[in-house]
Design a protein around this motif. Structure first.
Motif, PDB file in Angstrom:
ATOM      1  N   HIS A  85       0.847  -1.196   0.000  1.00  0.00           N
ATOM      2  CA  HIS A  85       0.000   0.000   0.000  1.00  0.00           C
ATOM      3  C   HIS A  85       0.880   1.243   0.000  1.00  0.00           C
ATOM      4  O   HIS A  85       1.881   1.320   0.712  1.00  0.00           O
ATOM      5  N   GLN A  86       0.469   2.229  -0.782  1.00  0.00           N
ATOM      6  CA  GLN A  86       1.297   3.409  -0.969  1.00  0.00           C
ATOM      7  C   GLN A  86       0.838   4.551  -0.071  1.00  0.00           C
ATOM      8  O   GLN A  86      -0.349   4.881  -0.033  1.00  0.00           O
ATOM      9  N   PRO A  87       1.770   5.165   0.651  1.00  0.00           N
ATOM     10  CA  PRO A  87       1.393   6.314   1.485  1.00  0.00           C
ATOM     11  C   PRO A  87       1.030   7.511   0.612  1.00  0.00           C
ATOM     12  O   PRO A  87       1.582   7.695  -0.478  1.00  0.00           O
ATOM     13  N   THR A  88       0.093   8.303   1.083  1.00  0.00           N
ATOM     14  CA  THR A  88      -0.300   9.530   0.401  1.00  0.00           C
ATOM     15  C   THR A  88       0.241  10.715   1.198  1.00  0.00           C
ATOM     16  O   THR A  88       0.757  10.550   2.306  1.00  0.00           O
ATOM     17  N   THR A 160      -5.736  -7.720  -0.152  1.00  0.00           N
ATOM     18  CA  THR A 160      -7.163  -7.487  -0.346  1.00  0.00           C
ATOM     19  C   THR A 160      -7.537  -6.097   0.124  1.00  0.00           C
ATOM     20  O   THR A 160      -6.765  -5.412   0.796  1.00  0.00           O
ATOM     21  N   SER A 161      -8.767  -5.697  -0.202  1.00  0.00           N
ATOM     22  CA  SER A 161      -9.201  -4.319   0.030  1.00  0.00           C
ATOM     23  C   SER A 161      -9.080  -3.888   1.479  1.00  0.00           C
ATOM     24  O   SER A 161      -8.792  -2.742   1.767  1.00  0.00           O
ATOM     25  N   LEU A 203      -1.285   0.429  -9.661  1.00  0.00           N
ATOM     26  CA  LEU A 203      -0.716  -0.892  -9.907  1.00  0.00           C
ATOM     27  C   LEU A 203      -0.654  -1.741  -8.646  1.00  0.00           C
ATOM     28  O   LEU A 203      -0.207  -2.887  -8.700  1.00  0.00           O
ATOM     29  N   PHE A 204      -1.110  -1.199  -7.513  1.00  0.00           N
ATOM     30  CA  PHE A 204      -1.272  -2.049  -6.335  1.00  0.00           C
ATOM     31  C   PHE A 204      -2.664  -2.678  -6.299  1.00  0.00           C
ATOM     32  O   PHE A 204      -2.990  -3.435  -5.392  1.00  0.00           O
ATOM     33  N   HIS A 205      -3.488  -2.365  -7.303  1.00  0.00           N
ATOM     34  CA  HIS A 205      -4.819  -2.962  -7.421  1.00  0.00           C
ATOM     35  C   HIS A 205      -4.812  -3.957  -8.574  1.00  0.00           C
ATOM     36  O   HIS A 205      -4.146  -3.748  -9.581  1.00  0.00           O
ATOM     37  N   ASP A 206      -5.557  -5.059  -8.431  1.00  0.00           N
ATOM     38  CA  ASP A 206      -5.467  -6.138  -9.414  1.00  0.00           C
ATOM     39  C   ASP A 206      -5.899  -5.718 -10.818  1.00  0.00           C
ATOM     40  O   ASP A 206      -5.329  -6.183 -11.802  1.00  0.00           O
ATOM     41  N   THR A 528     -11.290   1.649   0.980  1.00  0.00           N
ATOM     42  CA  THR A 528     -10.139   0.759   0.874  1.00  0.00           C
ATOM     43  C   THR A 528      -9.072   1.402  -0.001  1.00  0.00           C
ATOM     44  O   THR A 528      -9.292   2.449  -0.619  1.00  0.00           O
ATOM     45  N   SER A 529      -7.918   0.747  -0.088  1.00  0.00           N
ATOM     46  CA  SER A 529      -6.832   1.270  -0.906  1.00  0.00           C
ATOM     47  C   SER A 529      -7.207   1.371  -2.374  1.00  0.00           C
ATOM     48  O   SER A 529      -6.626   2.144  -3.124  1.00  0.00           O
ATOM     49  N   SER A 530      -8.207   0.580  -2.797  1.00  0.00           N
ATOM     50  CA  SER A 530      -8.627   0.609  -4.196  1.00  0.00           C
ATOM     51  C   SER A 530      -9.868   1.476  -4.408  1.00  0.00           C
ATOM     52  O   SER A 530     -10.437   1.500  -5.486  1.00  0.00           O
TER      53      SER A 530
END
Length: 543
Positions: A85-88, A160-161, A203-206, A528-530
Motif C-alpha cells: 500500500h502506498q502512502p499519500t 485485499t481491500s 498498480l497495487f490494485h489487481d 479501501t486502498s482501491s
C-alpha cells in the motif's frame, strides 16, 4: 518454465509493441524487449541481494516504467510480488510503517523494492530491519538469465481491500495468471498487434496490475499508463490519451466514469476523439446505470460508441475477471419486480413502471464455472438470488493471513465470493451486493447500493461518496443510516437541504427511511486502498 513466464520472455524477443509512460510531460515508449533487458539487469541485482526461487518481494514504487521491469525481474528470480500500500501526502508515515511491517512479516518478504516517489520510506523500513533494494541500484545490476518456474509457483500476493485493517493476501500462481489472461483475451477479443490499452489505474490494485500491465507484458500488447494522481489532477487527460494513441480498451471503477462523463459534458466540441474505443470496462465497484447513460450521452459528441460500455464483475480471488460482456453488447439492464426481489429472493422479469433496473455484468469468462447457493449450501435455479460461488483454473489456492495460510476452496473446488446475486436465463451475471452488507427490514432484503445510488443523486453530494450503514438494533428490526460527503460542508443551510433531500430520495427510490443522515466534508468516508466503500467501519461516522 511456466506458461506465463515462457510467453512473457518470448514476447520480449519478438514483439514490437510497447509500454508507454510519462504522459503528459515526458512521454516514454519502451518496447517489451527493452523492458526485458532492464529486467535481466534488475534480476542480477536481486540475485546479488540473495533473492531466489520461492522468496517473497514487496514493491513500493509508483512509476509504471519502474514497476514493469522490477516485477519481471522478480519473476525471473522465481520470486513473488506483493505490491505494498502506498502512502499519500496525508498518510501518517509511522502508522503506515507499522502496518507495512505487519504485511511484510505476513508474507515473509525477503526484501522490499523501493522506487520513486517513495524513497523517503526507505529509512523507516531499514530501521525495522527490512532489506531494501532501490530501483536505481537494480538498474545497475548485471544481466542474468531467468530461473525455472512452475505453474504452482506464487506470482503475486494481492493484498485485499481491507488489508490495512486486518491484512490478508490472495495468493495467485503462475497457472492462475495464465488461465485468467486467456479468459480475458478470449472474451474481449484482444488483438496484441492492433489493440492499445489506456490506463490510470493504481498498480497495487489487481485491475491495474494484472489487466493493464501483466497481461500486455505477457502477450505483447501496447499499454499506455499514467498514474492515479495524473488522472485525479486532470480527468480529461484520460480522454486525451484515448484519442492521441487511438486507444481501444480501458477500464475503471464507476466513480471515474461518472467524473469523466461530467467533464466531457462541459468540454468544447471536437476537443477529444473517442471513436476508436471499442471496450470501456466498468468494474471494481457497483455499476450505476445512470453513470453509463450519462457517459454514453456525453461521449456521443466525441464519437464514443455506446455499445463499447461494458459493465463487468471481477475479484482478486479469481485473479481478476469473473464475467465480461461480449464486445459490442453495451450496457444490458435486467428489469425485475422489486417486491419479489426483496421479499421472495427471486429476480422475476417485469415491465411495470416500478421495475428495478439492474445492470447485467456479462456471462462468466471462459474456463470459469459459477452457481448460486442458499445459505445452507443448496444450489438454486436461474433467477433465484443467493450467494455466488465460482470454480476454475484461475481461482486462487488460498489466502495468506497474519495467522498463516487459509484455504479458499471447498472439497469440490468452489469458492464462496461473499456476493449476493443471480444468473439470468442467458447466463448473464447480476450482483446485488455483499452478503455482509444486506439490510433486512420487515422481511425485505435492502441492498446498500440501491440506497447509495439514491443518496448520490442529490445535488451537492460528491459522486461515489454516499454510504449506507447497517445498524444493529438488538431485538428490534435492523435499520440503517446514510453518510454522504459534500464540498459545501461549511454552509449550514446547504447541509440541511442535503439531509432532507437524501431522506426523500431514499424513501422515494427504496421505500424505507434512514434512521439518520450524516452530511460530512470531503475525505470523511473510509475507503479501501482501491477506492471501495468500507461500510463495516463507516458506523464510526455517526458519532
Amino acid at each position: 518454465m511456466s506458461k506465463f513466464t515462457d510467453e512473457m520472455y518470448a514476447t520480449a524477443a519478438t514483439s514490437s509493441q510497447a509500454l508507454i509512460t510519462g504522459e503528459p510531460d515526458a512521454p516514454l515508449r519502451q518496447e517489451w524487449g527493452e523492458v526485458h533487458r532492464q529486467a535481466r539487469c534488475m534480476a542480477g541485482a536481486l540475485a546479488d541481494a540473495g533473492i531466489g526461487h520461492g522468496d517473497a518481494i514487496g514493491v513500493l514504487a509508483g512509476m509504471p516504467a519502474d514497476i514493469a521491469p522490477a516485477c519481471q525481474a522478480t519473476w525471473m528470480r522465481g520470486a513473488s510480488v506483493t505490491m505494498l500500500h502506498q502512502p499519500t501526502p496525508r498518510t501518517d508515515l509511522h502508522v503506515w510503517a507499522q502496518d507495512t511491517e505487519t504485511i511484510i512479516g505476513m508474507v515473509t518478504a525477503a526484501a522490499v523494492i523501493v522506487g520513486a516517489p517513495f524513497e523517503a520510506a526507505t529509512p523507516l523500513l531499514v530501521e525495522r530491519g527490512v532489506k531494501v533494494v532501490t530501483i536505481d541500484e537494480m538498474r545497475g545490476g548485471h544481466d542474468i538469465a531467468p530461473v525455472e518456474t512452475a505453474e504452482t509457483d506464487i506470482a503475486l500476493q494481492q493484498l485485499t481491500s481491507g488489508s490495512t485493517g486486518s491484512p490478508k493476501a490472495v495468493q495467485l500462481t503462475h497457472g492462475n495468471f495464465y488461465a485468467n489472461a486467456y479468459s480475458m483475451i478470449d472474451r474481449v477479443k484482444v488483438n496484441p498487434e492492433q489493440d492499445v490499452m489506456i490506463s490510470w489505474l493504481p498498480l497495487f490494485h489487481d485491475m491495474g496490475m494484472i489487466g493493464f500491465l501483466t497481461v500486455p507484458m505477457q502477450i505483447g500488447a501496447t499499454t499506455v499508463h499514467i498514474t492515479p494522481l495524473d488522472f485525479l489532477n486532470s480527468p480529461l487527460l484520460w480522454a486525451e490519451l484515448m484519442g492521441k494513441y487511438r486507444g481501444t480498451v480501458t477500464a475503471a471503477p464507476n466513480f471515474a466514469y461518472s467524473l469523466l462523463a461530467r467533464r466531457l459534458a462541459q468540454a468544447p466540441e471536437r476537443e477529444y476523439d473517442l471513436s476508436t474505443m471499442r471496450c470501456l470496462l466498468n468494474g471494481a465497484e457497483p455499476v450505476d446505470p445512470d453513470t453509463m447513460i450519462a457517459l454514453a450521452e456525453a461521449g456521443a459528441r466525441f464519437g464514443l460508441d455506446p455499445m463499447a460500455l461494458a459493465p463487468t464483475y471481477g475479484m482478486a480471488e479469481v485473479t481478476l475477471a469473473v464475467s465480461v460482456p461480449e464486445p459490442g453488447q453495451g450496457m444490458v439492464l435486467d428489469h425485475v419486480d422489486p417486491d419479489l426481489l426483496e421479499s421472495g429472493g427471486m429476480a422475476v422479469p417485469s415491465n411495470r413502471n416500478n421495475a428495478r433496473a439492474l445492470p447485467t455484468l456479462g456471462p462468466l469468462v471462459p474456463g470459469l464455472e459459477g452457481r448460486v447457493v442458499a445459505r445452507d449450501g443448496l444450489e438454486l435455479p436461474r433467477r433465484a438470488v443467493g450467494i455466488i460461488e465460482l470454480r476454475g483454473k484461475a481461482v486462487t489456492p488460498g489466502y495468506l493471513t497474519v495467522n498463516g495460510p487459509e484455504p479458499t476452496q471447498d472439497a469440490d473446488g468452489w469458492i464462496n465470493t461473499g456476493d449476493v446475486g443471480y444468473f439470468t436465463e442467458d447466463g448473464l451475471v447480476v450482483v446485488c451486493g455483499r452478503v455482509k452488507d444486506v439490510i433486512i427490514m420487515g422481511g425485505r432484503n435492502i441492498y446498500p447500493t440501491d440506497i447509495e445510488r439514491a443518496a448520490g443523486s442529490v445535488r451537492g453530494v460528491r459522486p461515489g461518496n454516499a454510504v449506507a450503514i447497517r445498524l444493529d438494533a438488538g431485538q428490534k428490526r435492523e435499520s440503517f443510516a446514510v453518510a454522504v460527503e459534500t464540498n459545501a460542508i461549511g454552509d449550514p443551510e446547504e447541509v440541511k437541504r442535503i439531509e432532507r433531500e437524501v431522506v426523500h430520495a431514499v424513501v422515494s427510490e427504496v421505500g424505507v427511511r434512514p434512521r439518520t443522515v450524516a452530511v460530512l466534508g470531503p475525505g470523511s468516508i473510509p475507503k479501501t486502498s482501491s477506492g471501495k466503500l468500507r461500510r463495516s467501519t463507516s458506523v464510526s461516522l455517526l458519532g
